[in-house]
Write a protein that holds these residues in place. Sequence first.
Motif, mmCIF file in Angstrom:
data_model
loop_
_atom_site.group_PDB
_atom_site.id
_atom_site.type_symbol
_atom_site.label_atom_id
_atom_site.label_comp_id
_atom_site.label_asym_id
_atom_site.label_seq_id
_atom_site.Cartn_x
_atom_site.Cartn_y
_atom_site.Cartn_z
ATOM 1 N N VAL A 1 0.836 -1.189 0.000
ATOM 2 C CA VAL A 1 0.000 0.000 0.000
ATOM 3 C C VAL A 1 0.877 1.248 0.000
ATOM 4 O O VAL A 1 0.649 2.183 -0.769
ATOM 5 C CB VAL A 1 -0.974 0.012 1.205
ATOM 6 C CG1 VAL A 1 -1.706 1.333 1.311
ATOM 7 C CG2 VAL A 1 -1.972 -1.129 1.118
ATOM 8 N N ALA A 2 1.883 1.251 0.853
ATOM 9 C CA ALA A 2 2.777 2.416 0.939
ATOM 10 C C ALA A 2 3.474 2.650 -0.399
ATOM 11 O O ALA A 2 3.633 3.806 -0.827
ATOM 12 C CB ALA A 2 3.795 2.224 2.053
ATOM 13 N N PHE A 3 3.890 1.591 -1.063
ATOM 14 C CA PHE A 3 4.561 1.730 -2.351
ATOM 15 C C PHE A 3 3.618 2.310 -3.397
ATOM 16 O O PHE A 3 3.961 3.273 -4.089
ATOM 17 C CB PHE A 3 5.102 0.364 -2.818
ATOM 18 C CG PHE A 3 5.780 0.427 -4.156
ATOM 19 C CD1 PHE A 3 7.080 0.893 -4.257
ATOM 20 C CD2 PHE A 3 5.113 0.030 -5.304
ATOM 21 C CE1 PHE A 3 7.717 0.961 -5.493
ATOM 22 C CE2 PHE A 3 5.739 0.102 -6.537
ATOM 23 C CZ PHE A 3 7.046 0.563 -6.639
ATOM 24 N N LEU A 4 2.436 1.743 -3.521
ATOM 25 C CA LEU A 4 1.473 2.242 -4.515
ATOM 26 C C LEU A 4 1.076 3.683 -4.211
ATOM 27 O O LEU A 4 0.970 4.515 -5.118
ATOM 28 C CB LEU A 4 0.226 1.351 -4.543
ATOM 29 C CG LEU A 4 0.401 -0.028 -5.145
ATOM 30 C CD1 LEU A 4 -0.858 -0.874 -4.907
ATOM 31 C CD2 LEU A 4 0.717 0.061 -6.629
ATOM 32 N N TYR A 5 0.838 3.968 -2.943
ATOM 33 C CA TYR A 5 0.453 5.316 -2.529
ATOM 34 C C TYR A 5 1.534 6.322 -2.929
ATOM 35 O O TYR A 5 1.255 7.348 -3.548
ATOM 36 C CB TYR A 5 0.207 5.328 -1.019
ATOM 37 C CG TYR A 5 -0.263 6.655 -0.478
ATOM 38 C CD1 TYR A 5 -1.584 7.056 -0.640
ATOM 39 C CD2 TYR A 5 0.601 7.500 0.195
ATOM 40 C CE1 TYR A 5 -2.022 8.280 -0.141
ATOM 41 C CE2 TYR A 5 0.173 8.714 0.698
ATOM 42 C CZ TYR A 5 -1.141 9.098 0.529
ATOM 43 O OH TYR A 5 -1.575 10.308 1.020
ATOM 44 N N ALA A 6 2.777 6.019 -2.592
ATOM 45 C CA ALA A 6 3.882 6.930 -2.916
ATOM 46 C C ALA A 6 4.094 7.019 -4.430
ATOM 47 O O ALA A 6 4.404 8.095 -4.954
ATOM 48 C CB ALA A 6 5.160 6.468 -2.226
ATOM 49 N N LEU A 7 3.917 5.917 -5.134
ATOM 50 C CA LEU A 7 4.113 5.904 -6.582
ATOM 51 C C LEU A 7 3.157 6.863 -7.286
ATOM 52 O O LEU A 7 3.539 7.554 -8.233
ATOM 53 C CB LEU A 7 3.935 4.476 -7.126
ATOM 54 C CG LEU A 7 4.285 4.244 -8.583
ATOM 55 C CD1 LEU A 7 5.750 4.567 -8.863
ATOM 56 C CD2 LEU A 7 3.975 2.792 -8.952
ATOM 57 N N GLN A 104 0.570 6.303 7.804
ATOM 58 C CA GLN A 104 1.833 6.127 8.523
ATOM 59 C C GLN A 104 1.583 5.790 9.995
ATOM 60 O O GLN A 104 2.295 4.969 10.580
ATOM 61 C CB GLN A 104 2.700 7.365 8.397
ATOM 62 C CG GLN A 104 4.098 7.119 8.892
ATOM 63 C CD GLN A 104 5.078 8.150 8.397
ATOM 64 O OE1 GLN A 104 4.719 9.107 7.735
ATOM 65 N NE2 GLN A 104 6.336 7.956 8.725
ATOM 66 N N SER A 105 0.567 6.383 10.582
ATOM 67 C CA SER A 105 0.231 6.070 11.971
ATOM 68 C C SER A 105 -0.189 4.607 12.114
ATOM 69 O O SER A 105 0.246 3.917 13.033
ATOM 70 C CB SER A 105 -0.891 6.991 12.444
ATOM 71 O OG SER A 105 -1.300 6.646 13.744
ATOM 72 N N LEU A 106 -1.031 4.147 11.196
ATOM 73 C CA LEU A 106 -1.448 2.744 11.226
ATOM 74 C C LEU A 106 -0.255 1.805 11.074
ATOM 75 O O LEU A 106 -0.159 0.796 11.774
ATOM 76 C CB LEU A 106 -2.462 2.459 10.116
ATOM 77 C CG LEU A 106 -3.885 2.913 10.360
ATOM 78 C CD1 LEU A 106 -4.707 2.791 9.075
ATOM 79 C CD2 LEU A 106 -4.523 2.093 11.468
ATOM 80 N N GLN A 107 0.628 2.142 10.161
ATOM 81 C CA GLN A 107 1.807 1.301 9.935
ATOM 82 C C GLN A 107 2.671 1.245 11.186
ATOM 83 O O GLN A 107 3.135 0.163 11.573
ATOM 84 C CB GLN A 107 2.620 1.825 8.747
ATOM 85 C CG GLN A 107 1.911 1.667 7.427
ATOM 86 C CD GLN A 107 2.537 2.497 6.316
ATOM 87 O OE1 GLN A 107 3.166 3.520 6.562
ATOM 88 N NE2 GLN A 107 2.357 2.048 5.096
ATOM 89 N N LEU A 123 10.061 2.068 4.744
ATOM 90 C CA LEU A 123 9.229 3.084 4.094
ATOM 91 C C LEU A 123 10.072 4.071 3.295
ATOM 92 O O LEU A 123 9.704 4.457 2.180
ATOM 93 C CB LEU A 123 8.365 3.811 5.125
ATOM 94 C CG LEU A 123 7.275 2.963 5.790
ATOM 95 C CD1 LEU A 123 6.572 3.756 6.884
ATOM 96 C CD2 LEU A 123 6.286 2.447 4.767
ATOM 97 N N THR A 124 11.211 4.459 3.848
ATOM 98 C CA THR A 124 12.111 5.368 3.135
ATOM 99 C C THR A 124 12.648 4.699 1.877
ATOM 100 O O THR A 124 12.736 5.326 0.812
ATOM 101 C CB THR A 124 13.262 5.816 4.060
ATOM 102 O OG1 THR A 124 12.697 6.488 5.185
ATOM 103 C CG2 THR A 124 14.231 6.726 3.340
#
Length: 183
Positions: A1-7, A104-107, A123-124
């Motif tokens: 999710v983080a990858f797709l969101y940032a992409l 980010q809070s959930l993660q 995440l970075t």
Amino acid sequence: VAFLYALTFTVYPAIWSYFGKAAFGWSATWVGVALAAYGVALALVQSLLVAPAIRKFGETRTVIIGMCIEVGAFVFLGLTTSGLLTLLFTPITALGGIAGPALQSLQSRRVPASQQGELQGILTSLNALTMIAGPLMMTWVFGLFTAPTAPLFLPGAPFLLAGVLMVAAVLVFVATSRESSTP
């Protein structure tokens, strides 16, 4: 999710100035005005609206609401033909900024305190990968749909791609949220 969101967000730095010029004939000044409007609006959203949204909707629903706002913003930007409407709508697109802090809070709450550094490192790293892959992908799509030989002149095509990627992020997020809440 983080990858797709940032992409999805790599679309802005990758093509915004090209998009403004190709779609609306904007000068560097108007591109800058739009970016400034977005930046100010995003700062206001993240400083004034994230906490109330999380209190009212909870983190999970805040993420979903923010991502859905982003989908709408990407579709609008992908299909609009009006520079004035785009300029007026740009600050509204910042409302989707409620999703990132809630995500980010959930993660961070899903991993123990002893692994917070590892999570932030991952995440970075994911963000770094998106900053490599995203601009390549978004500028390629922009080039395809703005080339003189393009079957359809659609400078907003990268925003539509970002919208599809955000829909995928929402679907993955919803699926994993259900899994983690199942006893």
